[in-house]
Scaffold this motif. Structure first.
Motif, PDB file in Angstrom:
ATOM      1  N   LEU A 224       0.691  -1.110   0.166  1.00 33.15           N
ATOM      2  CA  LEU A 224      -0.040  -0.337   0.049  1.00 33.15           C
ATOM      3  C   LEU A 224       1.019   1.114   0.105  1.00 33.15           C
ATOM      4  O   LEU A 224       0.688   2.416  -0.493  1.00 33.15           O
ATOM      5  N   SER A 225       1.950   1.077   1.064  1.00 32.84           N
ATOM      6  CA  SER A 225       2.266   2.639   0.572  1.00 32.84           C
ATOM      7  C   SER A 225       3.545   2.939  -0.378  1.00 32.84           C
ATOM      8  O   SER A 225       4.231   3.546  -1.310  1.00 32.84           O
ATOM      9  N   ARG A 226       4.044   1.424  -1.031  1.00 35.62           N
ATOM     10  CA  ARG A 226       4.746   1.546  -2.500  1.00 35.62           C
ATOM     11  C   ARG A 226       3.036   2.076  -3.495  1.00 35.62           C
ATOM     12  O   ARG A 226       3.453   2.826  -4.161  1.00 35.62           O
ATOM     13  N   ASP A 227       2.386   1.461  -3.088  1.00 32.85           N
ATOM     14  CA  ASP A 227       1.482   1.649  -4.568  1.00 32.85           C
ATOM     15  C   ASP A 227       1.118   3.368  -4.231  1.00 32.85           C
ATOM     16  O   ASP A 227       0.338   3.917  -5.420  1.00 32.85           O
ATOM     17  N   ASN A 228       0.901   4.128  -3.241  1.00 32.45           N
ATOM     18  CA  ASN A 228       0.792   5.403  -3.062  1.00 32.45           C
ATOM     19  C   ASN A 228       1.943   6.341  -2.699  1.00 32.45           C
ATOM     20  O   ASN A 228       1.938   7.441  -2.284  1.00 32.45           O
ATOM     21  N   ASP A 229       3.676   5.647  -3.164  1.00 28.72           N
ATOM     22  CA  ASP A 229       3.990   6.796  -2.944  1.00 28.72           C
ATOM     23  C   ASP A 229       4.657   7.356  -1.402  1.00 28.72           C
ATOM     24  O   ASP A 229       5.230   8.237  -1.829  1.00 28.72           O
ATOM     25  N   ILE A 230       4.439   6.045  -0.913  1.00 29.28           N
ATOM     26  CA  ILE A 230       4.290   6.626   1.121  1.00 29.28           C
ATOM     27  C   ILE A 230       6.257   6.437   1.458  1.00 29.28           C
ATOM     28  O   ILE A 230       6.355   5.610   1.946  1.00 29.28           O
ATOM     29  N   PRO A 231       7.377   7.051   1.600  1.00 28.74           N
ATOM     30  CA  PRO A 231       8.289   6.720   2.255  1.00 28.74           C
ATOM     31  C   PRO A 231       8.415   5.802   3.541  1.00 28.74           C
ATOM     32  O   PRO A 231       7.413   6.595   3.878  1.00 28.74           O
ATOM     33  N   ILE A 232       8.737   5.443   4.016  1.00 30.49           N
ATOM     34  CA  ILE A 232       8.462   4.548   5.011  1.00 30.49           C
ATOM     35  C   ILE A 232      10.142   4.726   6.306  1.00 30.49           C
ATOM     36  O   ILE A 232      11.327   4.187   5.632  1.00 30.49           O
ATOM     37  N   ILE A 233      10.260   5.391   7.127  1.00 40.54           N
ATOM     38  CA  ILE A 233      11.520   6.041   7.613  1.00 40.54           C
ATOM     39  C   ILE A 233      11.350   5.077   9.572  1.00 40.54           C
ATOM     40  O   ILE A 233      10.488   5.533   9.806  1.00 40.54           O
ATOM     41  N   VAL A 234      12.587   3.876   9.347  1.00 36.91           N
ATOM     42  CA  VAL A 234      12.693   3.112  10.945  1.00 36.91           C
ATOM     43  C   VAL A 234      13.414   3.984  11.074  1.00 36.91           C
ATOM     44  O   VAL A 234      14.963   3.562  10.714  1.00 36.91           O
ATOM     45  N   PHE A 235      13.354   4.219  12.751  1.00 35.04           N
ATOM     46  CA  PHE A 235      14.721   4.606  13.888  1.00 35.04           C
ATOM     47  C   PHE A 235      13.960   4.470  14.707  1.00 35.04           C
ATOM     48  O   PHE A 235      12.965   4.464  15.016  1.00 35.04           O
ATOM     49  N   SER A 236      14.747   4.829  15.393  1.00 43.07           N
ATOM     50  CA  SER A 236      14.839   3.915  17.378  1.00 43.07           C
ATOM     51  C   SER A 236      13.889   5.400  17.708  1.00 43.07           C
ATOM     52  O   SER A 236      14.213   6.168  17.556  1.00 43.07           O
ATOM     53  N   VAL A 237      12.251   4.448  18.197  1.00 41.88           N
ATOM     54  CA  VAL A 237      12.115   6.081  19.331  1.00 41.88           C
ATOM     55  C   VAL A 237      12.902   5.955  20.652  1.00 41.88           C
ATOM     56  O   VAL A 237      12.489   6.352  21.555  1.00 41.88           O
ATOM     57  N   GLN A 238      13.781   5.194  20.790  1.00 46.36           N
ATOM     58  CA  GLN A 238      14.461   5.178  22.323  1.00 46.36           C
ATOM     59  C   GLN A 238      15.256   6.559  22.241  1.00 46.36           C
ATOM     60  O   GLN A 238      15.149   6.825  23.746  1.00 46.36           O
ATOM     61  N   GLU A 239      15.906   6.997  21.727  1.00 50.62           N
ATOM     62  CA  GLU A 239      16.425   7.940  21.347  1.00 50.62           C
ATOM     63  C   GLU A 239      15.353   9.152  21.727  1.00 50.62           C
ATOM     64  O   GLU A 239      14.594   9.456  20.725  1.00 50.62           O
ATOM     65  N   PRO A 240      16.653   9.922  22.602  1.00 42.36           N
ATOM     66  CA  PRO A 240      15.660  11.702  23.382  1.00 42.36           C
ATOM     67  C   PRO A 240      15.979  12.516  21.496  1.00 42.36           C
ATOM     68  O   PRO A 240      17.151  12.123  20.499  1.00 42.36           O
ATOM     69  N   GLY A 241      15.096  12.808  21.141  1.00 39.39           N
ATOM     70  CA  GLY A 241      14.993  14.206  19.660  1.00 39.39           C
ATOM     71  C   GLY A 241      15.566  12.770  18.478  1.00 39.39           C
ATOM     72  O   GLY A 241      15.465  13.925  17.429  1.00 39.39           O
ATOM     73  N   GLY A 242      15.054  11.985  18.360  1.00 38.23           N
ATOM     74  CA  GLY A 242      15.332  10.550  17.762  1.00 38.23           C
ATOM     75  C   GLY A 242      14.669  11.490  16.482  1.00 38.23           C
ATOM     76  O   GLY A 242      14.618  11.297  14.966  1.00 38.23           O
ATOM     77  N   LEU A 243      12.920  11.630  16.895  1.00 36.29           N
ATOM     78  CA  LEU A 243      11.902  11.653  16.422  1.00 36.29           C
ATOM     79  C   LEU A 243      11.936  13.180  15.119  1.00 36.29           C
ATOM     80  O   LEU A 243      12.461  13.371  13.602  1.00 36.29           O
ATOM     81  N   ALA A 244      12.579  14.090  16.061  1.00 32.92           N
ATOM     82  CA  ALA A 244      12.633  15.405  15.355  1.00 32.92           C
ATOM     83  C   ALA A 244      14.296  15.481  13.638  1.00 32.92           C
ATOM     84  O   ALA A 244      13.908  16.210  12.960  1.00 32.92           O
ATOM     85  N   ARG A 245      15.365  14.578  14.621  1.00 32.16           N
ATOM     86  CA  ARG A 245      16.234  14.776  13.577  1.00 32.16           C
ATOM     87  C   ARG A 245      16.367  14.056  12.574  1.00 32.16           C
ATOM     88  O   ARG A 245      16.251  14.189  11.357  1.00 32.16           O
ATOM     89  N   VAL A 246      15.682  12.850  13.019  1.00 33.21           N
ATOM     90  CA  VAL A 246      14.881  12.074  11.462  1.00 33.21           C
ATOM     91  C   VAL A 246      14.388  13.428  10.865  1.00 33.21           C
ATOM     92  O   VAL A 246      14.521  13.553   9.110  1.00 33.21           O
ATOM     93  N   LEU A 247      13.269  14.186  10.918  1.00 30.81           N
ATOM     94  CA  LEU A 247      12.661  14.272  10.130  1.00 30.81           C
ATOM     95  C   LEU A 247      13.450  16.170   9.128  1.00 30.81           C
ATOM     96  O   LEU A 247      12.703  16.505   8.041  1.00 30.81           O
ATOM     97  N   ARG A 248      14.073  15.767  10.198  1.00 28.05           N
ATOM     98  CA  ARG A 248      15.311  17.192   9.452  1.00 28.05           C
ATOM     99  C   ARG A 248      16.851  16.360   8.485  1.00 28.05           C
ATOM    100  O   ARG A 248      17.270  16.509   7.840  1.00 28.05           O
ATOM    101  N   GLY A 249      16.489  14.925   8.117  1.00 25.89           N
ATOM    102  CA  GLY A 249      17.026  14.143   7.532  1.00 25.89           C
ATOM    103  C   GLY A 249      18.167  13.658   7.784  1.00 25.89           C
ATOM    104  O   GLY A 249      19.059  13.075   7.121  1.00 25.89           O
ATOM    105  N   GLU A 250      18.505  13.781   9.740  1.00 30.18           N
ATOM    106  CA  GLU A 250      20.061  13.409  10.502  1.00 30.18           C
ATOM    107  C   GLU A 250      19.688  12.275  10.702  1.00 30.18           C
ATOM    108  O   GLU A 250      18.202  11.790  10.949  1.00 30.18           O
ATOM    109  N   GLY A 251      20.301  12.185  11.834  1.00 39.70           N
ATOM    110  CA  GLY A 251      20.452  10.677  12.600  1.00 39.70           C
ATOM    111  C   GLY A 251      21.064   9.320  11.731  1.00 39.70           C
ATOM    112  O   GLY A 251      20.831   9.691  10.920  1.00 39.70           O
ATOM    113  N   ARG A 252      20.341   8.694  12.914  1.00 44.23           N
ATOM    114  CA  ARG A 252      20.510   7.227  12.219  1.00 44.23           C
ATOM    115  C   ARG A 252      19.137   6.594  11.413  1.00 44.23           C
ATOM    116  O   ARG A 252      17.980   6.392  13.059  1.00 44.23           O
TER     117      ARG A 252
END
Length: 260
Positions: A224-252
């Motif tokens: 379903l993600s492929r058919d609608n061209d939605i990237p899936i980004i897998v990251f660690s929710v355990q790291e403080p500030g991890g979501l904001a960094r990933v949204l900027r294209g930073e972090g692991r």
């Protein structure tokens, strides 16, 4: 008397302004969190400290101007597939799992509103006493007003996982990406907890995930993600500030897209 140069220096401060953080890459995202991720170190239920940590991550992302919606699994309370394997009728087991996701959604709503984030829970199974029914246009309007929307009760149908529900809602909400918060910092070729030599991927295609049977999301969600061209980004929710960094294209993180 002070000179014009001295007045100018005083007006602009003692030094250069600090660099601003890069702007986020996405306008609107869906965050998928498993129920197990909210257990923390417990064996069952919700760990308030872990729920609070995820809520703080969402608030930080929201403050960057990104619109955020969530889908939370229910495996920390009840897992329909496991119950069906033990002899329970599958449809009944799946509906029980959907109700577990409503409980998690209400817990996350409480944590978000405790830190000043306006939140709405929209359920695919109508239960007006505790939350709003899912209506796509209403959900979009909530996000446009800066509210975090939590989608509960999966798709409202048995035989579909919350992964598939997340891909469906991300498609309906016209999200730019689906963020999957896990306990590890990306996708590996095997379980990195059990295998220290596991190899981590930076990028994968949807077909890579399907052909290698990598445990990112179930096949329906990937398709379903492929058919609608939605990237899936897998990251660690355990790291403080991890979501904001990933949204900027930073972090692991690992990104699943056709653009590899």
């Amino acid at each position: 008397m002070t000179s014009a140069n001295e007045q100018l220096e005083a007006s602009i401060g003692q030094g250069p302004a600090p660099d601003k953080a890069p702007a986020p890459l996405y306008r609107r995202v869906l965050l998928k969190i498993s129920g197990e991720a909210l257990m923390g170190d417990q064996d069952f239920g919700l760990d308030p400290s872990m729920v609070g940590r995820v809520a703080a991550e969402v608030k930080e992302a929201l403050e960057t101007g990104v619109q955020v919606c969530l889908v939370i699994g229910g495996g920390n309370i009840f897992r329909g597939v496991s119950a069906a394997a033990s002899g329970m009728e599958r449809t009944t087991a799946d509906y029980m799992g959907m109700l577990a996701t409503v409980m998690n959604a209400l817990g996350m709503q409480s944590a978000l509103e405790a830190i000043g984030v306006p939140t709405r829970v929209l359920s695919a199974i109508p239960m007006q006493t505790v939350c709003e029914p899912y209506i796509r246009r209403r959900a979009v309007r909530h996000m446009e007003k800066g509210r975090v929307v939590i989608f509960a009760a999966g798709t409202g149908n048995p035989f579909f996982t919350t992964d598939t529900a997340a891909a469906l809602r991300a498609s309906e909400m016209d999200c730019d990406a689906m963020m999957k918060g896990t306990k590890v910092d990306g996708v590996y070729d095997s379980d990195p907890v059990k295998n220290p030599a596991a190899v981590r991927f930076e990028k994968l295609s949807y077909m890579d995930v399907l052909s290698r049977d990598l445990k990112v999301m179930d096949a329906s969600a990937i398709t379903l993600s492929r058919d609608n061209d939605i990237p899936i980004i897998v990251f660690s929710v355990q790291e403080p500030g991890g979501l904001a960094r990933v949204l900027r294209g930073e972090g692991r993180y690992t990104i699943v897209t056709d653009q590899t």
